[in-house]
Design an enzyme around this catalytic site. Structure first.
Site, PDB file in Angstrom:
ATOM      1  N   ARG A  41      -7.584   5.430 -45.043  1.00  0.00           N
ATOM      2  CA  ARG A  41      -8.924   5.455 -44.445  1.00  0.00           C
ATOM      3  C   ARG A  41      -9.902   5.830 -45.552  1.00  0.00           C
ATOM      4  O   ARG A  41      -9.988   6.989 -45.925  1.00  0.00           O
ATOM      5  CB  ARG A  41      -8.928   6.509 -43.318  1.00  0.00           C
ATOM      6  CG  ARG A  41     -10.107   6.430 -42.388  1.00  0.00           C
ATOM      7  CD  ARG A  41     -10.218   7.717 -41.587  1.00  0.00           C
ATOM      8  NE  ARG A  41     -10.738   8.788 -42.415  1.00  0.00           N
ATOM      9  CZ  ARG A  41     -10.413  10.073 -42.290  1.00  0.00           C
ATOM     10  NH1 ARG A  41      -9.575  10.486 -41.378  1.00  0.00           N
ATOM     11  NH2 ARG A  41     -10.946  10.986 -43.105  1.00  0.00           N
ATOM     12  N   HIS A  88     -13.479  10.145 -40.941  1.00  0.00           N
ATOM     13  CA  HIS A  88     -12.825   9.879 -39.648  1.00  0.00           C
ATOM     14  C   HIS A  88     -13.804   9.191 -38.691  1.00  0.00           C
ATOM     15  O   HIS A  88     -13.509   8.176 -38.089  1.00  0.00           O
ATOM     16  CB  HIS A  88     -12.318  11.195 -39.058  1.00  0.00           C
ATOM     17  CG  HIS A  88     -11.807  11.070 -37.665  1.00  0.00           C
ATOM     18  ND1 HIS A  88     -10.676  10.355 -37.362  1.00  0.00           N
ATOM     19  CD2 HIS A  88     -12.296  11.530 -36.487  1.00  0.00           C
ATOM     20  CE1 HIS A  88     -10.473  10.392 -36.050  1.00  0.00           C
ATOM     21  NE2 HIS A  88     -11.440  11.099 -35.497  1.00  0.00           N
ATOM     22  N   TYR A 148     -11.927  18.148 -47.137  1.00  0.00           N
ATOM     23  CA  TYR A 148     -10.470  18.301 -47.070  1.00  0.00           C
ATOM     24  C   TYR A 148      -9.672  17.341 -47.950  1.00  0.00           C
ATOM     25  O   TYR A 148      -8.457  17.305 -47.876  1.00  0.00           O
ATOM     26  CB  TYR A 148      -9.984  18.185 -45.609  1.00  0.00           C
ATOM     27  CG  TYR A 148     -10.412  16.917 -44.890  1.00  0.00           C
ATOM     28  CD1 TYR A 148      -9.698  15.734 -45.036  1.00  0.00           C
ATOM     29  CD2 TYR A 148     -11.533  16.908 -44.056  1.00  0.00           C
ATOM     30  CE1 TYR A 148     -10.082  14.575 -44.388  1.00  0.00           C
ATOM     31  CE2 TYR A 148     -11.931  15.760 -43.397  1.00  0.00           C
ATOM     32  CZ  TYR A 148     -11.207  14.603 -43.565  1.00  0.00           C
ATOM     33  OH  TYR A 148     -11.593  13.452 -42.916  1.00  0.00           O
TER      34      TYR A 148
END
Ligand SMILES: Cc1ncc(C[n+]2csc(CCOP(=O)(O)OP(=O)(O)O)c2C)c(N)n1
Ligand SMILES: [Mg+2]
Length: 372
Positions: free
Chosen positions: A267, A271, A280
């Site tokens: 990805r 998100h 992160y």
């Protein structure tokens, strides 16, 4: 007496050591013993179509992302980086096969002819269902992680009862593997030999949770415990994805039951538009995956085969610009429904409980308006 534990069913899974691939990041084409038999019809026209389709998917995604930043959409879960996984798998199906996606499969909606207004209406918060699932053989987006695996399995079981040879495919993420729904779906799919494909886009993250924390072994090993064979492929290689899905679909259609395909991808974006992945993950990781970009890879392959890629890029650009215009027009012309319509269609026949909630909502809105 020997109590030897049976060896893990690794023979049920291909690509566990290294995802199967035929197109490498530099665009070179490699042979693969498992996949090549399913790629004999690949020619320049098909490769060009893949390039255009993936470019459209990327543009739809970018446009929707921008519309969200401009305040026209409420939320958008980007697919950037997952174009090959979605387009390659979708192209392995026939029109009457039924697809059950999560919330990130915008490319399959476009491929299935969903009009941009319908695609965007859900993310504008204007409707619960942006298209008629039966017209497109495509279920509307599923936010409950893993639930669509049950829907696909149930649908597949029903097609067998009906005597049809259609196949169902469930798109799920790496995170969805840990859900009870997914595991229950695999139990039913396996025991009823349902004609269903579990297509897992392992994009390395469930929101901020990296896949290495979610599972100590390759995801493709998990379904083998249910007796479901698995193929693990490079999800940024559109041809590997096409071949693996064709294998799975053929098995399902000919009575061989379910197959699990793990498409190893990434990805590249957040998100959703409310997420900040820099919190992160490291930039180096994203850069590493950027070098494996599915569209660049195909373009390199086309170029190395002597194809005029500038012409194909231009053709893709024209189509992308048109669809981007359609998207902006659709958003500008969208009609925001009365909030109370949220209570419509909760059940086929209205229930007292929902009607009471509707009445309470209308009374509340009236009381607030009365105050102002
Ligand atoms: C049953 C359920 N639990 C939790 C959530 C919240 N949630 C939304 S997306 C997500 C991560 C899913 O990750 P993955 O399956 O890898 O799909 P991806 O978003 O990466 O495509 C979670 C936990 C949810 N929507 N449904
Ligand atoms: Mg994921």
């Amino acid at each position: 007496m020997s109590t030897a534990v049976p060896a893990p069913s690794a023979e049920l899974a291909a690509g566990l050591d290294r995802p199967l691939a035929v197109l490498h990041p530099d665009g070179s084409r490699h042979a693969d013993a498992v996949l090549d038999a399913y790629l004999t019809d690949v020619d320049e026209t098909m490769l060009t179509d893949f390039y255009v389709d993936m470019s459209i998917a990327r543009r739809v995604d970018r446009e929707a992302f921008t519309l969200t930043r401009q305040g026209s959409l409420v939320l958008w879960p980007p697919l950037l980086g997952q174009e090959a996984a979605q387009i390659g798998s979708c192209r392995a199906l026939r029109d009457t096969d039924f697809l059950f996606g999560s919330y990130r499969e915008h490319a399959i909606a476009v491929m299935r002819g969903v009009d941009p207004a319908g695609l965007l209406a859900v993310w504008q918060g204007n409707t619960l269902s942006g298209w008629d699932p039966y017209s497109h053989h495509l279920a509307t987006p599923q936010i409950i992680i893993g639930a669509q695996t049950l829907h696909a399995t149930g649908y597949a079981m029903a097609t067998r009862i009906d005597g049809a040879d259609d196949v169902a495919i469930a798109y799920l993420g790496d995170g969805a593997i840990s859900e009870g729904d997914t595991n229950e779906a695999m139990v039913f799919a396996s025991t009823f030999s349902a004609p269903v494909v579990f297509f897992c886009q392992n994009n390395q993250y469930a929101i901020s949770e990296p896949v290495r924390v979610q599972s100590g072994s390759p995801l493709a090993l998990r379904p083998t415990g249910f007796g479901i064979p698995a193929l693990r492929v490079d999800g940024n290689d559109v041809l590997a994805v096409l071949a693996a899905t064709r294998i799975a679909v053929e098995r399902a259609r000919t009575g061989g039951g379910p197959t699990f395909v793990e498409a190893v991808t990434y990805r590249m974006g957040p998100h959703t538009t409310t997420d900040d992945p820099t919190r992160y993950r490291e930039d180096e990781e994203a850069a590493e995956w950027s070098a494996k970009d599915p569209i660049v890879r195909l373009e390199r392959h086309l170029a190395s085969s002597g194809v005029r890629t500038d012409r194909i890029r231009e053709e893709a650009q024209v189509r992308c610009d048109q669809i981007a215009r359609d998207m902006r027009d659709a958003v500008a012309e969208a009609h925001t429904p009365e909030a109370a319509t949220i209570f419509d269609h909760v059940h086929a026949v209205p229930t007292q409980r929902v009607e009471r909630q509707r009445a309470e909502h209308i009374a509340f809105v009236a009381s607030v308006e009365g105050e102002s």
